[in-house]
Design a protein around this motif. Structure first.
Motif, PDB file in Angstrom:
ATOM      1  N   GLY A  14       0.820  -1.209   0.000  1.00 26.01           N
ATOM      2  CA  GLY A  14       0.000   0.000   0.000  1.00 26.01           C
ATOM      3  C   GLY A  14       0.851   1.254   0.000  1.00 26.01           C
ATOM      4  O   GLY A  14       0.550   2.226  -0.714  1.00 26.01           O
ATOM      5  N   ARG A  15       1.944   1.230   0.765  1.00 23.06           N
ATOM      6  CA  ARG A  15       2.854   2.390   0.810  1.00 23.06           C
ATOM      7  C   ARG A  15       3.462   2.653  -0.562  1.00 23.06           C
ATOM      8  O   ARG A  15       3.462   3.797  -1.050  1.00 23.06           O
ATOM      9  CB  ARG A  15       3.954   2.132   1.832  1.00 23.06           C
ATOM     10  N   SER A  16       3.984   1.607  -1.205  1.00 22.61           N
ATOM     11  CA  SER A  16       4.623   1.783  -2.512  1.00 22.61           C
ATOM     12  C   SER A  16       3.617   2.197  -3.579  1.00 22.61           C
ATOM     13  O   SER A  16       3.922   3.024  -4.444  1.00 22.61           O
ATOM     14  CB  SER A  16       5.329   0.485  -2.929  1.00 22.61           C
ATOM     15  N   MET A  17       2.412   1.624  -3.539  1.00 23.07           N
ATOM     16  CA  MET A  17       1.396   1.972  -4.532  1.00 23.07           C
ATOM     17  C   MET A  17       0.962   3.430  -4.373  1.00 23.07           C
ATOM     18  O   MET A  17       0.683   4.106  -5.364  1.00 23.07           O
ATOM     19  CB  MET A  17       0.184   1.054  -4.409  1.00 23.07           C
ATOM     20  N   ARG A  18       0.922   3.930  -3.151  1.00 22.84           N
ATOM     21  CA  ARG A  18       0.583   5.352  -2.952  1.00 22.84           C
ATOM     22  C   ARG A  18       1.628   6.249  -3.587  1.00 22.84           C
ATOM     23  O   ARG A  18       1.300   7.284  -4.177  1.00 22.84           O
ATOM     24  CB  ARG A  18       0.443   5.659  -1.455  1.00 22.84           C
ATOM     25  N   HIS A 106       7.897  -3.549  -2.681  1.00 20.86           N
ATOM     26  CA  HIS A 106       8.361  -2.985  -3.952  1.00 20.86           C
ATOM     27  C   HIS A 106       8.133  -3.966  -5.103  1.00 20.86           C
ATOM     28  O   HIS A 106       7.750  -3.567  -6.212  1.00 20.86           O
ATOM     29  CB  HIS A 106       9.843  -2.641  -3.854  1.00 20.86           C
ATOM     30  N   VAL A 107       8.389  -5.241  -4.848  1.00 15.95           N
ATOM     31  CA  VAL A 107       8.235  -6.253  -5.902  1.00 15.95           C
ATOM     32  C   VAL A 107       6.778  -6.360  -6.342  1.00 15.95           C
ATOM     33  O   VAL A 107       6.472  -6.382  -7.546  1.00 15.95           O
ATOM     34  CB  VAL A 107       8.755  -7.617  -5.406  1.00 15.95           C
ATOM     35  N   LEU A 108       5.859  -6.415  -5.385  1.00 17.24           N
ATOM     36  CA  LEU A 108       4.440  -6.531  -5.725  1.00 17.24           C
ATOM     37  C   LEU A 108       3.912  -5.252  -6.378  1.00 17.24           C
ATOM     38  O   LEU A 108       3.027  -5.302  -7.239  1.00 17.24           O
ATOM     39  CB  LEU A 108       3.631  -6.872  -4.483  1.00 17.24           C
ATOM     40  N   THR A 109       4.459  -4.108  -5.981  1.00 13.52           N
ATOM     41  CA  THR A 109       4.082  -2.851  -6.638  1.00 13.52           C
ATOM     42  C   THR A 109       4.460  -2.883  -8.106  1.00 13.52           C
ATOM     43  O   THR A 109       3.705  -2.424  -8.977  1.00 13.52           O
ATOM     44  CB  THR A 109       4.768  -1.657  -5.944  1.00 13.52           C
ATOM     45  N   SER A 110       5.625  -3.438  -8.404  1.00 21.07           N
ATOM     46  CA  SER A 110       6.049  -3.590  -9.795  1.00 21.07           C
ATOM     47  C   SER A 110       5.068  -4.455 -10.566  1.00 21.07           C
ATOM     48  O   SER A 110       4.703  -4.150 -11.704  1.00 21.07           O
ATOM     49  CB  SER A 110       7.453  -4.203  -9.852  1.00 21.07           C
TER      50      SER A 110
END
Length: 252
Positions: A14-18, A106-110
């Motif tokens: 959630g942090r990375s997607m924001r 980070h990996v899942l955000t990618s």
């Protein structure tokens, strides 16, 4: 593994997607360049390229999707590098959370951001005349291959993001990955290439992945190509994951 690993990983995702959604230029940049390339090759060069198909966008699309993913993962490396420089990982590790959750975020955000880019590119391809007789199972197989390819390249990006000492070093690693589809069957059949180039093109991973996706989308027999493609994706992902986790443990 921390018993709250998946919850911690969800928070980090959630942090990375924001961060991505606050800076939509990353997704736009990753999407616009492959679309521009697709328009150029279909409407400018397409008439001069002999692929044995009437609809060049059908032939071209798998390679364009791989180029989009190879472009997108460079932002993963950049975001990881910036987190390393800011010292945020050390602060996360002072909290009661799984140590690898921040990296997995980070990996899942990618994976999510590249899926958005791929969906937009397929939509534009449909407007350009792309058509597929493939059924649901074939489309799911294509999605699975693209997801594995994204994860494989993302773990390579993680190595760069964790190991680089400058912004230039972070971004430079992705150039060979973006260039690789040009020396494959992505744009033209390998039979039209000089013998030395053809040998490289036929035995590098992108050709097998492109051929498998193209056959699935055309609802044609895939043969061994899909197993070769999966072997490449899984093999690269496993090796890159091992080195990325080692780099993560050394740096954090």
């Amino acid at each position: 593994m921390n018993e709250h690993f998946f919850g911690d990983m969800g928070v980090m995702l959630g942090r990375s997607m924001r961060h991505v959604l606050r800076s939509m230029d990353t997704i736009i940049t990753v999407t616009i360049t492959p679309i521009a390339m697709m328009l150029l090759f279909v409407y400018v060069f397409g008439g001069a390229i002999q692929t044995g198909t009437d609809n060049y966008v059908n032939y071209l699309l798998p390679g364009i999707l791989l180029i989009a993913i190879a472009s997108g993962i460079s932002y993963t490396a950049y975001r990881l590098f910036m987190d390393m420089q800011s010292g945020i990982f050390e602060r996360f590790h002072s909290m009661p959370m799984a140590r690898s959750a921040a990296l997995w975020g980070h990996v899942l955000t990618s994976l999510v951001s590249n899926a958005i880019s791929v969906a937009v590119i397929i939509f534009v391809a449909l407007l350009m005349g792309f058509r597929s007789p493939a059924g649901v199972l074939s489309w799911l197989a294509v999605a699975g291959i693209l997801a594995l390819f994204t994860l494989a390249l993302t773990w390579i990006a993680a190595i760069a993001g964790l190991s680089a000492t400058s912004i230039d070093g972070v971004s430079a690693f992705s150039y060979p990955l973006i260039f690789l589809p040009f020396i494959s069957s992505a744009f033209v059949p390998t039979q039209s290439m000089p013998s030395g180039v053809r040998a490289f093109a036929e035995y590098q991973p992108v050709t097998s992945i492109v051929n498998a996706i193209r056959a699935l989308l055309a609802n044609q027999p895939v043969g061994n190509e899909i197993w070769v493609a999966l072997a490449w994706c899984l093999g690269i992902m496993l090796v890159a994951y091992i080195f990325a986790m080692r780099a993560y443990k050394m740096r954090v």
